[in-house]
Each structure stands twice: as C-alpha cells, then as structure tokens.
Enzyme design. Structure first.
Site: not given
Length: 422
Positions: A131, A138, A147, A204, A206, A238, A242, A245, A249, A258, A262, A355, A369
C-alpha cells in the site's frame, strides 16, 4: 460514438461495451468460481465462451485453459497481447451486429448470468499486497494533524513513492463484513496502554493496480515499460484503526492497525478501458530521479465517491467526492519504484494507491481528515454525527469515468463494521 451491445445496457450502467471489466464469479448452484466479464446487468461466463471455441485468435486459441481457472492469475501472466486479444474478442461477441452469440440461444443461456443470481469472488489470488501513500493532500493533512504544519510532509515524500507491505491474507471481496479489531492504544498519563476494541475505526478511499506480468527476482521494471505490467484497477478500502496505528507505527510503520481487513471491488477495469480518460498528473517538484522519470506521467479522470449508511437506516450520506487524478505519484512510478531494488512482483499482486484525497473539504478520503481526528464530527443525513465509524455502519466506495453517452465504472466496494469479539 457509443458502442451498442445486444445485451441491454442502461446509459448510467458502469458496465457498457466500452468497459468489459474482468472478475471471478460463481453461479448460485455451482461450487467453483470461473472468470467472467461484466456487461450491463449480466456476467458473461468466459469458460463457456472458451468451451465453444470462440477464443480463436493467434494467442488464445491454444491457451484458453486460462478461462477454466478459479482465479485470473493464469490469464494475467500471459501479458498485454493476450489481454487485448481477449478484450477484442469479447467486445465483438457482445456487439449488437455480431450474430455468433446473439443468435445462439443455447449458448446465450449457458454463458450470460444475471448479476443478482451470482456470487462474486476475489478476482485474483493475491500473493503480496503493498500500500502506497501517494496523495499529497492526504500526506499533508495527516502530517499536519500529528506533527503540525511546519513538519507535515517529510522531505523524502517528494523524492519517492512511500509504501508499506500489507497483509494479503485479509484482503476480502466487497460485501464482506469487517470485525472491529482489538489492540493497544496510547496510554493516558502514567497508566498502561489501553487494550480493547478500536475507538477510531476509519475507511480509506483508495484504488489499487493489479499486477499482470511480473518480473524476475533481482531485476527491475523500467518506468516507461511499467504500463505493460499493470492489468487494471479495482476500488479499495484500506480499513484502518487509527488509535492502534498511532501507538504502534513508530518506528516500523503500520501493522495491526491495518492488517485486520482490506476490501476490494470484484471487477478489474483494464487499462485499455481507462485509456480514453487519461489525464496529466500534478507537476512533480523537484523532478524525480531518472529511474522515476516518465516520458509521459499520466493519471486517469476517475470520479470517486464514498457513502456511509448507519445501522438500521436505508438512507446513505455521501461523505466524500474525490478523483484519481489527485494522485501525485503515478501507478507506473509506484510499480517501477517497487522493483528498483530487484524485488519480484507476481501476477495478481495488489498495489494500493494510498488514500486519495483532494484539495477541497468534501474531497478528503478518510474520517481522520474529514473530522480532523475526531475534533470536527460529521453530520449525516439522518442527523446523527460521526467522529469515526460506529458498529453497524456500512461504507460504500464507487467510481467511474464519464464518457459521451456512457460510463466506464468499477461498481461498488462495500463493507459493514461488526462489533469486536467479547
């Protein structure tokens, strides 16, 4: 000029004669799956067409055993000349002015099945799944959330298509329920990490390319030849937890957040069907390194939509409208980069785009988002709100290209969230 089939095709159908996507289906009274092609509200059984000797071209006349398989992998391994020959043969057989199938009532009855009388299966045997993370919008939104705007997109993102290796065993066909995963999430203060059902279930939006012919281990695919290694595209959801994750991650990337599921759509739309809708991709700055520099970088004008239906409701809410053309890195660049270190791809491998978000608020491709990580809940048509997905919610992805008087579409990619195990 719109092409005409002897099979009735509504103007709004995703499956006119200009499309002819490939899939694998099973009639209600049969145990075995077999390859088929969608036309209007029907599925054409390619095993019956092969058994009748109608694949008579120079490539497939002696190799039609690929249509007696429970997956499309053997057919995919034959390469673009075989794919084009099959498509041209099927297009001719289904044409309004071609009598071979039109006037053979026995063969028509054996080979054309109403879609509502068949079960769709995974079209390919997926050996590996990767992926990517190829939408700049995104990447920027997610980076800003976690961040801040000053460090939203890491410097390497503009030099290479970033990706993670997904879990092929949990790829499921549209219509399969998804069980809410359990796992660890961020501790609060000095407490231990929370363990339990995810509280931030997400979809997501995709798409994914399906690898046709692969490459040998230790070799790479030239970016300007990568087109011939891609059979076509499917819609892909996907699903993401969250909160799981976010805790797991660093430093190695997505794992349990994840790998629980899927979902892909059942029909693979070929590149030949999409070619009339090719469009330029966004300008890439800085220019990519030579091995990623294409003679023409192109995307496709595929209109994408996500609908959400709460449990017990009949009314759906459209929560996202985006477009495949928003991808920064192209599918061919993704494939070329994947192989540049000598990694071997195989027929049926799945390469997700990541995404697909656009520049507008209504074009954001996931709940993370859309609700800004739960801070700005969505209001649905029935008046209820969502920060993330709740048990019983059903999410449906759709996508199509609009031609003059016809559509080339992907059908639907749907799944419903079930409660976590006790």
């Amino acid at each position: 000029m719109v092409m005409r089939s002897f099979v009735d095709v509504d103007p709004d159908s995703h499956f006119p004669l200009e499309n002819l996507p490939f899939g694998v289906f099973k009639p209600a009274d049969d145990k075995e799956g077999r390859p088929g092609v969608a036309i209007g509200n029907f599925v054409l059984d390619l095993s019956e067409i092969a058994a009748a000797g109608l694949f008579s071209g120079p490539i497939l006349s002696g190799n039609s055993q690929c249509f007696f398989q429970p997956s499309l992998n053997m057919f995919l391994a034959m390469g673009r000349p075989a794919w084009k020959e099959a498509r041209m043969t099927i297009q001719k057989l289904l044409s309004a002015d071609e009598p071979t199938l039109r006037d053979d009532q026995i063969l028509r009855k054996k080979s054309l099945f109403p879609m509502d009388q068949v079960k769709m299966l995974l079209p390919v045997r997926v050996g590996d799944y990767t992926d990517f993370f190829c939408s700049m919008y995104h990447a920027r939104n997610c980076g800003t959330i976690f961040r801040g705007p000053e460090h939203a997109i890491p410097p390497n993102w503009f030099h290479l298509p970033i990706a993670y290796h997904g879990r092929a065993s949990s790829i499921v066909i549209s219509g399969t329920d998804i069980i809410r995963p359990r796992g660890q999430t961020h501790p609060v203060g000095d407490s231990h990490p929370y363990f339990g059902p995810s509280k931030k279930m997400d979809f997501e939006l995709e798409m994914a390319s399906i690898v046709g012919t692969g490459n040998a281990l230790g070799t790479s695919v030239n970016v300007n030849e990568a087109y011939d290694h891609i059979f076509g595209f499917v819609l892909m959801n996907d699903w993401s937890a969250r909160d799981i994750q976010a805790w797991e991650y660093q430093p190695l990337g997505p794992f349990l957040g994840k790998s629980f599921g899927t979902t892909i759509s059942p029909w693979i739309v070929t590149l030949e069907a999409l070619e009339p809708f090719a469009c330029d991709c966004p300008k890439q700055n800085p220019p990519p390194l030579p091995y990623l520099t294409e003679s023409r970088s192109k995307n496709y004008d595929i209109k994408l939509e996500v609908r959400l239906k709460p449990a017990g409701e009949t009314q759906e809410s459209v929560v996202t409208r985006s477009n495949f053309c928003n991808l920064y890195w192209t599918a061919t660049q993704q494939l070329a980069h994947h192989t540049i270190n000598g990694c071997n791809l195989n027929p049926g491998d799945l390469l997700g785009t990541g995404t697909i978000s656009g520049p507008d608020p209504e074009s954001l491709g996931c709940m993370l988002e859309l609700t800004w990580n739960g801070q700005k809940p969505l209001t649905l048509q029935n008046g209820s709100t969502r920060s993330f997905l709740e048990d019983g919610d059903e999410v449906t992805l759709t996508g199509y290209c609009q031609g003059e008087g016809y559509r080339v579409g992907f059908g639907e990619c749907s799944g419903r969230i079930l409660p976590a195990p006790k």
